[in-house]
Design a protein around this motif. Structure first.
Motif, PDB file in Angstrom:
ATOM      1  N   HIS A   1      21.202  24.203  49.387  1.00  0.00           N
ATOM      2  CA  HIS A   1      20.136  25.207  49.348  1.00  0.00           C
ATOM      3  C   HIS A   1      19.004  24.806  48.408  1.00  0.00           C
ATOM      4  O   HIS A   1      17.955  25.464  48.397  1.00  0.00           O
ATOM      5  N   GLN A   2      19.213  23.757  47.640  1.00  0.00           N
ATOM      6  CA  GLN A   2      18.155  23.287  46.749  1.00  0.00           C
ATOM      7  C   GLN A   2      16.997  22.711  47.562  1.00  0.00           C
ATOM      8  O   GLN A   2      17.205  22.163  48.635  1.00  0.00           O
ATOM      9  N   GLN A   3      15.763  22.844  47.019  1.00  0.00           N
ATOM     10  CA  GLN A   3      14.615  22.316  47.750  1.00  0.00           C
ATOM     11  C   GLN A   3      13.581  21.732  46.794  1.00  0.00           C
ATOM     12  O   GLN A   3      13.500  22.099  45.629  1.00  0.00           O
TER      13      GLN A   3
ATOM     14  N   THR B   1      16.587  20.100  50.481  1.00  0.00           N
ATOM     15  CA  THR B   1      15.633  20.285  51.567  1.00  0.00           C
ATOM     16  C   THR B   1      14.241  19.883  51.070  1.00  0.00           C
ATOM     17  O   THR B   1      13.871  20.167  49.932  1.00  0.00           O
ATOM     18  N   LEU B   2      13.496  19.205  51.921  1.00  0.00           N
ATOM     19  CA  LEU B   2      12.129  18.823  51.581  1.00  0.00           C
ATOM     20  C   LEU B   2      11.165  19.682  52.383  1.00  0.00           C
ATOM     21  O   LEU B   2      11.280  19.787  53.605  1.00  0.00           O
ATOM     22  N   ARG B   3      10.229  20.306  51.701  1.00  0.00           N
ATOM     23  CA  ARG B   3       9.179  21.079  52.363  1.00  0.00           C
ATOM     24  C   ARG B   3       7.826  20.481  51.995  1.00  0.00           C
ATOM     25  O   ARG B   3       7.523  20.299  50.825  1.00  0.00           O
TER      26      ARG B   3
ATOM     27  N   GLU C   1      15.713  34.140  45.448  1.00  0.00           N
ATOM     28  CA  GLU C   1      16.689  33.059  45.590  1.00  0.00           C
ATOM     29  C   GLU C   1      15.993  31.738  45.885  1.00  0.00           C
ATOM     30  O   GLU C   1      16.364  30.695  45.335  1.00  0.00           O
ATOM     31  N   GLU C   2      14.981  31.779  46.741  1.00  0.00           N
ATOM     32  CA  GLU C   2      14.256  30.559  47.080  1.00  0.00           C
ATOM     33  C   GLU C   2      13.556  29.984  45.851  1.00  0.00           C
ATOM     34  O   GLU C   2      13.538  28.772  45.641  1.00  0.00           O
ATOM     35  N   LYS C   3      12.983  30.848  45.045  1.00  0.00           N
ATOM     36  CA  LYS C   3      12.340  30.374  43.813  1.00  0.00           C
ATOM     37  C   LYS C   3      13.362  29.714  42.887  1.00  0.00           C
ATOM     38  O   LYS C   3      13.095  28.660  42.312  1.00  0.00           O
ATOM     39  N   ARG C   4      14.537  30.343  42.766  1.00  0.00           N
ATOM     40  CA  ARG C   4      15.585  29.776  41.898  1.00  0.00           C
ATOM     41  C   ARG C   4      16.063  28.424  42.423  1.00  0.00           C
ATOM     42  O   ARG C   4      16.424  27.543  41.637  1.00  0.00           O
ATOM     43  N   ASN C   5      16.057  28.262  43.729  1.00  0.00           N
ATOM     44  CA  ASN C   5      16.574  27.036  44.333  1.00  0.00           C
ATOM     45  C   ASN C   5      15.528  25.925  44.434  1.00  0.00           C
ATOM     46  O   ASN C   5      15.820  24.842  44.940  1.00  0.00           O
ATOM     47  N   THR C   6      14.317  26.189  43.977  1.00  0.00           N
ATOM     48  CA  THR C   6      13.274  25.166  44.027  1.00  0.00           C
ATOM     49  C   THR C   6      13.368  24.280  42.794  1.00  0.00           C
ATOM     50  O   THR C   6      13.052  24.700  41.684  1.00  0.00           O
TER      51      THR C   6
END
Length: 349
Positions: free
Chosen positions: A114-116, A171-173, A197-202
């Motif tokens: 889930h990391q990005q 994940t690469l965005r 959650e997305e912010k934490r996983n960035t």
């Protein structure tokens, strides 16, 4: 709304022709020398899409072209519209809101966790914000924005091309954002849609902006980026540059507003303010002028004020090739040469 959908269709048809003519020879160009793709994209965008002001038809056509490029590489890619506005000042001092619809491009390569990691660059050229700007043709149709910021988009597209078949844990965005020149509006729009959650996983945001005119490459962390993350990102980038013999620096903190190792004033700022780790990449000279990075090089006859930013007569291919011969090729190569192994390390090949 109907007109905008019709314009999108026209852009897609027109952009497809430009895409085919430039890239019909191969679906993958990773066999090319490092930097080749970035330079060709820089030159292509500068030539075919000048005047990419936020909300303009030229910007929408550029976004469509980039979206097609990502799809050609095999990425999941989409256009993202957002409504925003900026203040415009007339000669009599009156200020009025101008409403625009910006268009960003978002491409993703899923990883195993889930990391990005977000890799960003803005596609818009300077938007005139006053009658005076219009009179000077700032943001006008002659502004190729080769350095600011076709260069960042070119580097981002080469990274995407070279990483598309690399298996990564993160994940690469790839975010090609609108509205940077009117207050980082595309970055702010993207952040507003991120979940907690997305912010934490960035893990990191890498922002690439204007890597040609400046005297050397700079790598900056955000003011809120931890020393631990800065060591793995900013300091690691400097170490890679040293290994490859590429001149690169950090801001030494001559201006107290910008502490040592931090940067200024591009799309990384909203992410930094949102407590998301940041690495910004630019070419400038933080030892000149006010020590704030705005003066990119010596104040000479070639670049009055020491900058090509927002100046149509300087920030174009013909002028840069004439007065900085070989710089576009060398700097796009050097930027990719540093960032490619860094992203691979951070993403976990």
């Amino acid at each position: 709304m109907f007109f905008r959908h019709l314009l999108k269709l026209s852009c897609a048809i027109a952009g497809l022709g430009l895409l085919t003519s430039a890239y019909a020879t191969s679906s993958s160009q990773t066999h090319r020398p490092i930097g080749f793709i970035a330079e060709q994209e820089l030159r292509h965008i500068s030539t075919y899409y000048p005047g990419r002001m936020a909300g303009s038809p030229a910007e929408l056509m550029t976004a469509d072209y980039i979206n097609q490029r990502f799809k050609q590489m095999g990425y999941q890619s989409d256009l993202r519209d957002f409504k925003t506005r900026y203040l415009y000042t007339t000669d009599d001092g009156k200020k009025n809101w101008h409403n625009v619809t910006g268009t960003s491009v978002i491409a993703v390569k899923p990883g195993n966790t889930h990391q990005q990691i977000l890799i960003t660059a803005h596609l818009d050229t300077y938007t005139p914000m006053s009658d005076s700007d219009v009179n000077e043709n700032l943001g006008g149709l002659t502004l190729q924005g080769s350095d600011d910021n076709a260069s960042g988009v070119g580097v981002l597209l080469e990274l995407a091309e070279r990483l598309r078949n690399v298996k990564t844990n993160a994940t690469l965005r790839f975010l090609v954002l609108s509205g940077e020149e009117i207050g980082n509006k595309g970055a702010a729009d993207y952040i507003s849609r991120m979940s907690s959650e997305e912010k934490r996983n960035t893990q990191l945001v890498i922002n690439i902006d204007a890597v040609i005119t400046g005297d050397r490459l700079y790598f900056h962390s955000g003011k809120k980026t931890t020393h631990e993350v800065a060591g793995k990102t900013r300091d690691r980038a400097i170490a890679l540059a040293k290994r490859f013999g590429i001149p690169a620096s950090v801001n030494e903190g001559h201006n107290t507003t910008y502490p040592k190792g931090t940067g200024c004033c591009s799309d990384q700022v909203p992410f930094d303010n949102a407590d998301i780790p940041v690495l910004s990449v630019e070419a400038s000279n933080w030892n000149t002028g006010r020590g704030d990075g705005y003066q990119q090089t010596s104040d000479t006859g070639k670049f009055p004020g020491g900058s090509s930013w927002h100046k149509p007569q300087y920030d174009n291919l013909k002028y840069l090739d004439e007065h900085l011969p070989g710089r576009i090729k060398a700097r796009t190569r050097d930027t990719v040469k540093i960032l490619l192994p860094l992203v691979e390390e951070l993403a976990g090949k």
